[in-house]
Scaffold this motif. Structure first.
Motif: not given
Length: 255
Positions: A169-188
């Motif tokens: 569950g935590s891996k999915v949360a982290l991966a989903g956050l990373a994908r959304q932030l990348a789409a917004w242009g947030w690199p880190w």
């Protein structure tokens, strides 16, 4: 070396990071409070609170700092195969207090208690209501199976804690956050302190001086304050089974 005590005024600032201890790594100051203004000032200066309930507030800035690169974050291949048939979905800022409570109750290897006590829960709840702290929820129907929470300033996300109610569950949360932030242009995504689990997921160390310079640049961009529930786009865990297309950072991430 005696640690400096912070003034009562939340606008009083922090000591220079050069005064942080090497052992324990990054311990910088003690005292003060968790007023929203002080917390936001801390994150802008690569500092975060970490202390046990009943103790004075301790403020840290470890060197190096651990980060995830959102544009290149990919879950392990075997785990992604599991997600192809997943019915889990993700949301943001719909169950913030519950996510924080579950993070507090999650067992940690080598730890007998939690640092997320009542004072911390109340402080980050205030930040959430002010639009600065956010949660990512992973749901199986209405059941919360994983999640994380953290603080957003400009185009930088400072992750605080995550939990798994069901394996992965935590891996999915982290991966989903990373994908959304990348789409917004947030690199880190800031992951704070190095540990084997985070390194296994692709986090990398960054020297504190370089980390501070980058987050101060990213913090100057327009952010997304307020609830993320209406702008959250990554809703299916199964979508994470397919890695995002590779590519460099978007122009808006440049300082």
């Amino acid at each position: 070396m005696r640690l400096p005590w912070l003034p009562d005024d939340p606008r009083g600032g922090f000591p220079p990071l050069s005064r942080a201890l090497r052992d324990p790594d990054g311990l910088l100051a003690v005292g003060g409070d968790l007023h929203p203004e002080r917390l936001l000032d801390a994150y802008r200066h690569a500092i975060f609170p970490w202390f046990s309930p009943g103790e004075p507030i301790l403020w840290w800035s470890p060197d190096p700092r651990l980060v995830f690169d959102t544009a290149t974050f990919v879950l392990p291949r075997r785990f992604r195969r599991r997600l192809k048939a997943s019915t889990w979905r993700m949301s943001a800022d719909t169950r913030f207090d519950e996510v924080v409570a579950r993070c507090a109750d999650a067992p940690r290897q080598g730890q007998s208690g939690t640092w997320i006590g009542a004072e911390v829960r109340a402080a980050y709840g205030r930040l959430h209501r002010l639009g600065h702290a956010h949660s990512i929820e992973v749901l199986d129907g209405d059941v919360l199976v994983g999640g994380l929470y953290g603080v957003a300033i400009g185009r930088m996300f400072f992750a605080e804690s995550m939990f798994s109610g069901t394996s992965g569950g935590s891996k999915v949360a982290l991966a989903g956050l990373a994908r959304q932030l990348a789409a917004w242009g947030w690199p880190w995504i800031d992951a704070q302190v190095e540990n084997p689990h985070l390194l296994s997921l692709g986090a990398r160390p960054v020297p504190r001086e370089a980390f501070l310079a980058r987050i101060q640049s990213l913090g100057g961009f327009p952010g997304r304050e307020g609830a993320w529930s209406e702008t959250w786009e990554t809703v299916s865990a199964a979508a994470l089974a397919t890695p995002p297309p590779s590519g460099g950072p978007t122009p808006e991430t440049h300082a």
